[in-house]
Design a protein around this motif. Structure first.
Motif, PDB file in Angstrom:
ATOM      1  N   ILE A  73       0.792  -1.065  -0.151  1.00 39.65           N
ATOM      2  CA  ILE A  73       0.035  -0.004  -0.079  1.00 39.65           C
ATOM      3  C   ILE A  73       0.668   1.121  -0.168  1.00 39.65           C
ATOM      4  CG2 ILE A  73      -2.002  -1.184   1.207  1.00 39.65           C
ATOM      5  CD1 ILE A  73      -1.051   0.296   3.555  1.00 39.65           C
ATOM      6  N   VAL A  74       0.328   2.554  -0.429  1.00 41.18           N
ATOM      7  CA  VAL A  74       0.999   3.712  -0.514  1.00 41.18           C
ATOM      8  C   VAL A  74       0.023   4.856   0.117  1.00 41.18           C
ATOM      9  CG1 VAL A  74       1.811   5.470  -1.847  1.00 41.18           C
ATOM     10  CG2 VAL A  74       2.531   3.104  -2.267  1.00 41.18           C
ATOM     11  N   PHE A  75       0.385   5.383   1.216  1.00 44.95           N
ATOM     12  CA  PHE A  75      -0.425   6.538   1.514  1.00 44.95           C
ATOM     13  C   PHE A  75      -1.643   6.010   2.239  1.00 44.95           C
ATOM     14  CE2 PHE A  75       2.120   8.774  -1.825  1.00 44.95           C
ATOM     15  CZ  PHE A  75       2.933   9.546  -0.797  1.00 44.95           C
ATOM     16  N   ASN A  76      -1.603   5.108   2.885  1.00 45.88           N
ATOM     17  CA  ASN A  76      -2.808   4.643   3.614  1.00 45.88           C
ATOM     18  C   ASN A  76      -3.944   4.160   2.825  1.00 45.88           C
ATOM     19  OD1 ASN A  76      -1.538   4.952   6.315  1.00 45.88           O
ATOM     20  ND2 ASN A  76      -2.132   6.982   6.173  1.00 45.88           N
ATOM     21  N   TYR A  77      -3.670   3.255   1.973  1.00 46.34           N
ATOM     22  CA  TYR A  77      -4.538   2.734   0.827  1.00 46.34           C
ATOM     23  C   TYR A  77      -5.190   3.680  -0.113  1.00 46.34           C
ATOM     24  CZ  TYR A  77      -4.746  -1.029   4.591  1.00 46.34           C
ATOM     25  OH  TYR A  77      -4.293  -1.663   5.453  1.00 46.34           O
ATOM     26  N   VAL A  78      -4.293   4.804  -0.319  1.00 42.96           N
ATOM     27  CA  VAL A  78      -4.666   5.513  -1.392  1.00 42.96           C
ATOM     28  C   VAL A  78      -4.456   4.877  -2.661  1.00 42.96           C
ATOM     29  CG1 VAL A  78      -4.084   7.987  -2.441  1.00 42.96           C
ATOM     30  CG2 VAL A  78      -4.656   7.764   0.039  1.00 42.96           C
ATOM     31  N   LEU A  79      -3.332   4.135  -2.608  1.00 38.51           N
ATOM     32  CA  LEU A  79      -2.935   3.359  -3.870  1.00 38.51           C
ATOM     33  C   LEU A  79      -2.664   2.001  -3.401  1.00 38.51           C
ATOM     34  CD1 LEU A  79      -2.195   3.631  -6.904  1.00 38.51           C
ATOM     35  CD2 LEU A  79       0.141   4.318  -6.317  1.00 38.51           C
ATOM     36  N   ASN A  80      -2.957   1.356  -3.981  1.00 30.58           N
ATOM     37  CA  ASN A  80      -2.646  -0.305  -3.459  1.00 30.58           C
ATOM     38  C   ASN A  80      -1.777  -0.692  -4.506  1.00 30.58           C
ATOM     39  OD1 ASN A  80      -4.595  -0.633  -1.565  1.00 30.58           O
ATOM     40  ND2 ASN A  80      -6.438  -1.311  -3.110  1.00 30.58           N
ATOM     41  N   LEU A  81      -0.787  -1.672  -4.218  1.00 31.94           N
ATOM     42  CA  LEU A  81       0.207  -2.027  -5.100  1.00 31.94           C
ATOM     43  C   LEU A  81       0.235  -3.454  -5.293  1.00 31.94           C
ATOM     44  CD1 LEU A  81       3.334  -0.015  -3.491  1.00 31.94           C
ATOM     45  CD2 LEU A  81       2.043   0.660  -5.410  1.00 31.94           C
ATOM     46  N   GLU A  82       0.614  -4.010  -6.262  1.00 38.03           N
ATOM     47  CA  GLU A  82       0.952  -5.491  -6.459  1.00 38.03           C
ATOM     48  C   GLU A  82       2.331  -5.755  -6.956  1.00 38.03           C
ATOM     49  OE1 GLU A  82      -1.726  -8.745  -8.755  1.00 38.03           O
ATOM     50  OE2 GLU A  82      -0.282  -7.772 -10.415  1.00 38.03           O
ATOM     51  N   ILE A  83       2.997  -6.165  -6.128  1.00 34.77           N
ATOM     52  CA  ILE A  83       4.718  -6.335  -6.218  1.00 34.77           C
ATOM     53  C   ILE A  83       4.753  -7.848  -6.654  1.00 34.77           C
ATOM     54  CG2 ILE A  83       6.694  -6.268  -5.195  1.00 34.77           C
ATOM     55  CD1 ILE A  83       5.375  -4.474  -3.127  1.00 34.77           C
ATOM     56  N   LYS A  84       5.491  -7.784  -7.948  1.00 35.29           N
ATOM     57  CA  LYS A  84       5.785  -9.290  -8.405  1.00 35.29           C
ATOM     58  C   LYS A  84       7.147  -9.319  -8.387  1.00 35.29           C
ATOM     59  CE  LYS A  84       1.776  -9.511 -11.899  1.00 35.29           C
ATOM     60  NZ  LYS A  84       1.237  -9.550 -13.272  1.00 35.29           N
ATOM     61  N   TYR A  85       7.770 -10.363  -8.059  1.00 34.39           N
ATOM     62  CA  TYR A  85       9.160 -10.518  -7.779  1.00 34.39           C
ATOM     63  C   TYR A  85       9.627 -11.813  -8.150  1.00 34.39           C
ATOM     64  CZ  TYR A  85       7.202 -12.771  -3.519  1.00 34.39           C
ATOM     65  OH  TYR A  85       6.539 -13.231  -2.569  1.00 34.39           O
ATOM     66  N   THR A  86      10.953 -11.928  -8.526  1.00 34.29           N
ATOM     67  CA  THR A  86      11.651 -13.110  -8.871  1.00 34.29           C
ATOM     68  C   THR A  86      12.830 -13.268  -8.173  1.00 34.29           C
ATOM     69  OG1 THR A  86      10.477 -13.252 -11.207  1.00 34.29           O
ATOM     70  CG2 THR A  86      12.262 -14.759 -10.791  1.00 34.29           C
ATOM     71  N   PHE A  87      13.099 -14.465  -7.552  1.00 40.34           N
ATOM     72  CA  PHE A  87      14.495 -14.410  -6.898  1.00 40.34           C
ATOM     73  C   PHE A  87      14.847 -15.988  -6.958  1.00 40.34           C
ATOM     74  CE2 PHE A  87      11.466 -15.596  -3.750  1.00 40.34           C
ATOM     75  CZ  PHE A  87      11.999 -16.590  -2.795  1.00 40.34           C
ATOM     76  N   LEU A  88      16.185 -16.089  -6.833  1.00 37.53           N
ATOM     77  CA  LEU A  88      16.897 -17.359  -6.608  1.00 37.53           C
ATOM     78  C   LEU A  88      17.391 -17.682  -5.502  1.00 37.53           C
ATOM     79  CD1 LEU A  88      20.253 -17.471  -7.033  1.00 37.53           C
ATOM     80  CD2 LEU A  88      19.655 -16.760  -9.289  1.00 37.53           C
ATOM     81  N   VAL A  89      17.602 -19.015  -4.987  1.00 38.49           N
ATOM     82  CA  VAL A  89      18.265 -19.349  -4.224  1.00 38.49           C
ATOM     83  C   VAL A  89      19.716 -20.453  -4.392  1.00 38.49           C
ATOM     84  CG1 VAL A  89      18.407 -20.415  -1.944  1.00 38.49           C
ATOM     85  CG2 VAL A  89      16.602 -19.171  -2.642  1.00 38.49           C
ATOM     86  N   ASP A  90      20.786 -20.125  -4.357  1.00 41.53           N
ATOM     87  CA  ASP A  90      21.858 -21.095  -4.880  1.00 41.53           C
ATOM     88  C   ASP A  90      22.377 -21.678  -3.539  1.00 41.53           C
ATOM     89  OD1 ASP A  90      21.901 -20.937  -7.515  1.00 41.53           O
ATOM     90  OD2 ASP A  90      23.102 -19.142  -7.506  1.00 41.53           O
ATOM     91  N   CYS A  91      22.404 -23.186  -3.612  1.00 41.83           N
ATOM     92  CA  CYS A  91      22.884 -23.857  -2.466  1.00 41.83           C
ATOM     93  C   CYS A  91      24.365 -24.499  -2.801  1.00 41.83           C
ATOM     94  CB  CYS A  91      21.873 -25.011  -2.439  1.00 41.83           C
ATOM     95  SG  CYS A  91      20.096 -24.399  -1.869  1.00 41.83           S
ATOM     96  N   ARG A  92      25.134 -24.214  -1.852  1.00 35.46           N
ATOM     97  CA  ARG A  92      26.605 -24.681  -2.093  1.00 35.46           C
ATOM     98  C   ARG A  92      27.008 -25.121  -0.726  1.00 35.46           C
ATOM     99  NH1 ARG A  92      25.326 -23.667  -6.307  1.00 35.46           N
ATOM    100  NH2 ARG A  92      26.215 -22.292  -8.200  1.00 35.46           N
ATOM    101  N   ASP A  93      28.306 -26.065  -0.549  1.00 34.77           N
ATOM    102  CA  ASP A  93      28.827 -26.413   0.882  1.00 34.77           C
ATOM    103  C   ASP A  93      29.239 -25.088   1.440  1.00 34.77           C
ATOM    104  OD1 ASP A  93      28.298 -29.077   0.094  1.00 34.77           O
ATOM    105  OD2 ASP A  93      30.095 -29.340  -0.897  1.00 34.77           O
ATOM    106  N   ASN A  94      28.901 -24.994   2.544  1.00 43.23           N
ATOM    107  CA  ASN A  94      29.094 -24.017   3.574  1.00 43.23           C
ATOM    108  C   ASN A  94      28.686 -22.698   3.332  1.00 43.23           C
ATOM    109  OD1 ASN A  94      30.707 -25.658   5.060  1.00 43.23           O
ATOM    110  ND2 ASN A  94      32.476 -25.706   3.497  1.00 43.23           N
TER     111      ASN A  94
END
Length: 214
Positions: A73-94
């Motif tokens: 939300i922005v400014f107490n519901y004056v403007l609603n937001l839809e946030i789309k995101y992409t992220f990765l998780v890389d697994c390694r030893d340690n």
């Protein structure tokens, strides 16, 4: 544990670009003593309990790419937001890496007005390519307003000079009000994005550290 917190804080205080591919500043690397396979098992246990969609995964590479949507939300519901995101998780030893690849902000109009700007106006502001440039203009415009105000209030200024400065002041003040609003929007959206990154990263860190409790 302290290193993990420092790494998370480093990730948290980075500024995100809107609707753009994000750079190396959105990478958080966590060092620990767990194996690659253990990291993989823990992250996929976390995924099974979350609302994220797996876009790509390779156990051999130790890499998982996830997509998600969150409301903001922005400014107490004056403007609603839809946030789309992409992220990765890389697994390694340690170690493992959390990398936010892309974050897109999509305004959802509510019909409310904000300082004379409706939600459609705000949507246009967010999508403008010169959005960040306009925010930088805020400071220079304010300096010009202060200069003009000084001339108008100076008893040694001529009547003609004061009249011209008042005219310019009113014109620039309208631009300044719009720049100021954009700055507020930017800060509000940045806060939503920082909260998103912090929430996801801290959840993943907790899931990886959960093995220490068994």
């Amino acid at each position: 544990m302290k290193k993990n917190i420092l790494a998370l804080l480093f990730l948290l205080f980075q500024t995100s670009a809107f609707s753009q591919i994000l750079g190396d500043e959105n990478i958080c690397i966590i060092k620990d003593k767990l194996s690659k396979n253990t990291h993989w098992e823990l992250i996929h246990k976390w995924i099974s309990q979350s609302n994220h969609i797996v876009d790509y995964q390779s156990e051999i590479q130790g890499r998982t790419i996830l997509k998600g949507i969150r409301k903001g939300i922005v400014f107490n519901y004056v403007l609603n937001l839809e946030i789309k995101y992409t992220f990765l998780v890389d697994c390694r030893d340690n170690e493992y890496k959390i990398n936010f690849l892309r974050i897109e902000v999509h305004p959802q109009p509510t019909g409310h007005n904000l300082f004379g700007f409706n939600s459609k106006d705000l949507e246009k502001m967010i999508k403008e390519t010169e959005f960040l440039r306009d925010i930088n203009m805020l400071h220079s415009t304010n300096s010009e307003l202060e200069r003009l105000s000084t001339i108008v209030n100076n008893p040694n200024s001529s009547r003609k000079e004061k009249k011209e400065c008042r005219r310019l002041y009113e014109k620039i003040k309208k631009e300044y009000d719009e720049y100021e609003l954009k700055d507020k929007i930017y800060r509000n959206i940045s806060s939503n994005i920082e909260s998103l990154k912090y929430s996801i990263s801290s959840d993943i860190i907790k899931s990886m550290e959960s093995i220490d409790r068994f």
